[in-house]
Design an enzyme around this catalytic site. Structure first.
Site, mmCIF file in Angstrom:
data_model
loop_
_atom_site.group_PDB
_atom_site.id
_atom_site.type_symbol
_atom_site.label_atom_id
_atom_site.label_comp_id
_atom_site.label_asym_id
_atom_site.label_seq_id
_atom_site.Cartn_x
_atom_site.Cartn_y
_atom_site.Cartn_z
ATOM 1 N N ASN A 9 0.875 -1.186 0.000
ATOM 2 C CA ASN A 9 0.000 0.000 0.000
ATOM 3 C C ASN A 9 0.907 1.230 0.000
ATOM 4 O O ASN A 9 1.519 1.548 1.013
ATOM 5 C CB ASN A 9 -0.884 -0.035 1.255
ATOM 6 C CG ASN A 9 -1.705 1.226 1.413
ATOM 7 O OD1 ASN A 9 -1.870 2.003 0.471
ATOM 8 N ND2 ASN A 9 -2.228 1.441 2.614
ATOM 9 N N LYS A 11 0.076 4.279 -0.241
ATOM 10 C CA LYS A 11 -0.589 5.452 0.358
ATOM 11 C C LYS A 11 -0.429 6.687 -0.534
ATOM 12 O O LYS A 11 -0.390 6.556 -1.751
ATOM 13 C CB LYS A 11 -0.050 5.704 1.767
ATOM 14 C CG LYS A 11 -0.069 4.452 2.626
ATOM 15 C CD LYS A 11 0.085 4.731 4.088
ATOM 16 C CE LYS A 11 0.218 3.415 4.835
ATOM 17 N NZ LYS A 11 0.078 3.555 6.257
ATOM 18 N N HIS A 95 -9.464 0.946 4.951
ATOM 19 C CA HIS A 95 -8.179 1.144 5.633
ATOM 20 C C HIS A 95 -8.412 2.051 6.847
ATOM 21 O O HIS A 95 -9.237 2.972 6.788
ATOM 22 C CB HIS A 95 -7.168 1.769 4.672
ATOM 23 C CG HIS A 95 -5.775 1.747 5.205
ATOM 24 N ND1 HIS A 95 -5.347 2.649 6.149
ATOM 25 C CD2 HIS A 95 -4.740 0.913 4.972
ATOM 26 C CE1 HIS A 95 -4.086 2.371 6.459
ATOM 27 N NE2 HIS A 95 -3.692 1.324 5.766
ATOM 28 N N GLU A 97 -6.889 4.457 7.979
ATOM 29 C CA GLU A 97 -6.720 5.893 7.718
ATOM 30 C C GLU A 97 -7.993 6.471 7.091
ATOM 31 O O GLU A 97 -8.341 7.630 7.330
ATOM 32 C CB GLU A 97 -5.486 6.121 6.828
ATOM 33 C CG GLU A 97 -4.205 5.901 7.628
ATOM 34 C CD GLU A 97 -3.021 5.401 6.824
ATOM 35 O OE1 GLU A 97 -3.051 5.469 5.586
ATOM 36 O OE2 GLU A 97 -2.058 4.916 7.452
ATOM 37 N N GLU A 167 -5.529 -5.312 10.528
ATOM 38 C CA GLU A 167 -4.513 -4.280 10.739
ATOM 39 C C GLU A 167 -4.787 -3.550 12.050
ATOM 40 O O GLU A 167 -5.574 -2.588 12.074
ATOM 41 C CB GLU A 167 -4.539 -3.274 9.587
ATOM 42 C CG GLU A 167 -4.235 -3.869 8.238
ATOM 43 C CD GLU A 167 -3.627 -2.828 7.303
ATOM 44 O OE1 GLU A 167 -2.512 -3.059 6.844
ATOM 45 O OE2 GLU A 167 -4.254 -1.797 7.071
ATOM 46 N N GLY A 173 2.214 2.052 10.746
ATOM 47 C CA GLY A 173 3.126 3.177 10.598
ATOM 48 C C GLY A 173 3.807 3.589 11.894
ATOM 49 O O GLY A 173 4.383 4.666 11.989
ATOM 50 N N SER A 213 3.278 -2.378 10.343
ATOM 51 C CA SER A 213 4.737 -2.389 10.497
ATOM 52 C C SER A 213 5.379 -3.723 10.109
ATOM 53 O O SER A 213 6.309 -4.186 10.781
ATOM 54 C CB SER A 213 5.125 -1.969 11.909
ATOM 55 O OG SER A 213 4.654 -0.653 12.165
#
Ligand code: PEP
Length: 255
Positions: A9, A11, A95, A97, A167, A173, A213
């Site tokens: 991904n 991003k 996701h 985010e 996730e 991250g 991560s």
């Protein structure tokens, strides 16, 4: 037998030139005998550039988001028809985010999943708990709600076009990876939940990726777990050499 998948991904990173260079380097470094799936998810603006590089390889193309509508007055949105037209195989939906920063809810994600499937796009559906939820022992309840609502009214047949990505938000991250045991526990719970909502066969066949991560240094131990079928990789997928090492993970011990 579930076919493993390693997905990158990217991003909101990379210009077209950078995305093209990275896709080329990944394509060049791939073991031609690789048996599992590799997928790249660049920004919308880089999809065509990447597609033009990977079209004659085994690498799959994914968008990172989409609108649930096929066309119309939805300024700033991108439709499943447009993603299909550009050559996407997959779309990432939900996701963390998107959920956290852009306020996407289980209900809108469910609409997106249905629309993607209707337009022959496969889906990577992301779920995961926050640190606070984990610390309050709410992990399973959160996963259960996200699965139930996100997959509402989706048939057993359609589920074969969905990959779930577990996730944990606290691991994305942050450099903090879930331990292989923590990830495996969550994956077992997800599989049980799919079994409860559908049936055992469906739950045995659905692929569940771990994301948070993932690095060249920890992929082998994660992939050694029987219920981890691959990885959704953010930061580490932006470095060709590191991502190639993740893709070519070593099978260890139990796997
Ligand atoms: C992700 O973007 O889905 C992700 C897991 O990011 P990172 O690997 O950087 O934690």
């Amino acid at each position: 037998m579930r076919k493993p998948m390693i997905a990158g991904n990217w991003k909101m990173h990379l210009t077209r030139k950078e995305a093209g260079e990275l896709a080329s380097a990944i394509k060049k470094g791939l073991d031609p005998d690789l048996k599992h799936e590799v997928l790249l998810a660049p920004s919308f603006t880089n999809l065509e550039t990447v597609k033009n590089i990977i079209f004659d390889s085994k690498i799959l193309l994914s968008a990172q988001n989409m609108c649930w509508e096929e066309k119309g007055a939805f300024t700033g949105e991108v439709s499943p028809l447009q993603l299909k037209d550009i050559g996407c195989d997959y779309v990432i939906i939900g996701h963390s985010e998107r959920r956290k920063i852009f306020g996407e809810t289980d209900e809108t994600l469910n609409k997106k999943i249905k629309s993607a499937l209707k337009n022959n796009l496969k889906v990577i559906f992301c779920i995961g708990e926050t640190l606070e939820e984990r610390e309050n022992n709410q992990t399973y309840r959160v996963l259960q709600t996200q699965i139930q609502n996100g997959l509402k009214e989706i048939s057993k047949e359609d589920l074969s076009a969905i990959v779930i990505a577990y996730e944990p938000v606290w691991a994305i991250g942050t450099g903090k990876t879930a331990t292989p045991d923590q990830a495996e526990d969550a994956h077992i719970f997800v599989r049980k939940e799919i079994s409860r909502l559908y049936d055992t066969n469906t739950s045995e066949n659905i692929r569940i990726l771990y994301g948070g991560s993932v690095k060249a240094e920890n992929i082998d131990e994660l992939m050694a777990k029987p219920n981890i079928d691959g990885a959704l990789v953010g930061g580490e997928s932006l470095k060709a050499d590191k991502f190639l090492r993740v893709i070519h993970y070593q099978k260890v011990l139990s796997k």
